[in-house]
Write an enzyme that holds these catalytic residues in place. Sequence first.
Site, PDB file in Angstrom:
ATOM      1  N   GLN A  76      -4.558  -1.876   9.789  1.00 16.63           N
ATOM      2  CA  GLN A  76      -4.670  -3.104   9.030  1.00 16.63           C
ATOM      3  C   GLN A  76      -5.124  -4.267  10.006  1.00 16.63           C
ATOM      4  O   GLN A  76      -4.808  -4.127  11.274  1.00 16.63           O
ATOM      5  CB  GLN A  76      -2.989  -3.388   8.806  1.00 16.63           C
ATOM      6  CG  GLN A  76      -2.824  -4.664   7.985  1.00 16.63           C
ATOM      7  CD  GLN A  76      -3.455  -4.621   6.454  1.00 16.63           C
ATOM      8  OE1 GLN A  76      -3.483  -3.702   5.900  1.00 16.63           O
ATOM      9  NE2 GLN A  76      -3.684  -5.614   5.749  1.00 16.63           N
ATOM     10  N   ASP A 124     -10.942   2.401   4.230  1.00 12.00           N
ATOM     11  CA  ASP A 124     -11.379   1.071   4.084  1.00 12.00           C
ATOM     12  C   ASP A 124     -12.763   0.922   3.722  1.00 12.00           C
ATOM     13  O   ASP A 124     -13.342  -0.014   3.349  1.00 12.00           O
ATOM     14  CB  ASP A 124     -11.118   0.350   5.401  1.00 12.00           C
ATOM     15  CG  ASP A 124      -9.862  -0.241   5.413  1.00 12.00           C
ATOM     16  OD1 ASP A 124      -9.530  -0.842   4.241  1.00 12.00           O
ATOM     17  OD2 ASP A 124      -9.298  -0.261   6.391  1.00 12.00           O
ATOM     18  N   LYS A 149       0.777  -1.123   0.102  1.00 10.77           N
ATOM     19  CA  LYS A 149      -0.118   0.125  -0.091  1.00 10.77           C
ATOM     20  C   LYS A 149       0.848   1.323  -0.032  1.00 10.77           C
ATOM     21  O   LYS A 149       0.624   2.158  -0.715  1.00 10.77           O
ATOM     22  CB  LYS A 149      -0.912   0.179   1.214  1.00 10.77           C
ATOM     23  CG  LYS A 149      -2.084  -0.973   1.241  1.00 10.77           C
ATOM     24  CD  LYS A 149      -2.830  -1.504   2.341  1.00 10.77           C
ATOM     25  CE  LYS A 149      -3.961  -2.355   2.330  1.00 10.77           C
ATOM     26  NZ  LYS A 149      -4.675  -2.817   3.481  1.00 10.77           N
TER      27      LYS A 149
END
Length: 296
Positions: free
Chosen positions: A97, A120, A53
């Site tokens: 994460q 997200d 990412k």
Amino acid sequence: MAAEIISGTAVAEQIRSELKHKVTELKAKGIHPGVVFVRVGEDPASVSYVAGKGKAADELGIISETIVLPENTPEQQLLDLVHKLNKDHKFHGILVQLPLPKHIDPDKVLNAIEPEKDVDGFHPVNVGRLLIGNPYFMPCTPHGVQELLVRSGNNPDGKHVVICGRSNIVGKPVMAILMQKQKGANATVTMVHTGTKDMANYTQQADIIIAAMGKPQVITADMVRDGVVVIDVGVNRIPDATKKSGFRLVGDTDFEAIKEKAKAITPVPGGVGPMTITMLMVNTVRAAEQQHTKKH
Ligand code: GUN
């Protein structure tokens, strides 16, 4: 006839080049998109995903920072960090994460992220907005699935889509996206899951199958009809003595057999995977635009 192999790598590349232009335009206006990644512990998959990412952000000229906390970080310390990042104007997007260590409640952490920075799309406010058809952020993998379908010439409009797997990260949001009365959606959607009695009965009726069960190669060629389009979201390690690592990656479908029957199918790796990171970058740029518009 052998199926067309839908390259997620190629579609992701196309979207990233569009996005690069947008980042340049925003920077000319003094808006510099930024995203922060928080990783707790050293889970090898998470280390690799977060590094990917960061690299994608760099390539697009998006500011990114990775904060790594030790495995034994108290839940409250992580919550305090999220609250601090919510107020930090440098970061338009915040991503924690998953999975988190067992002593930390992921829902508590996800709920603490400001919905306007939740790139997200996991915050309950964003999940709710998605379901009512007015999304703020589309969750990355489900949005990537939709883009793959549309950009490969397999628009789901009017089609029967069978989604296999009801996870909060993939199955449920894919359903919420593809059932909307909107462009690139408007599908008839069936959801099958571990409680479904005869899964093949449903998959055999599908124009499009989205496989997101997280079980290696469970959808076999006899379970699909000729001309089906298959998007395989699964990433599973199976033992392979011919590989140096001792394993290889496979999806949730039997790719080799199904490609002889299907109209189109995504490979694993190189299918949905590259799309997820790309859609995260799309969300980060969107977050920067939206936060700038709100301020002015
Ligand atoms: N872990 C695996 N996939 C994801 C994802 O899309 N977002 C976050 N935050 N964690 C993940």
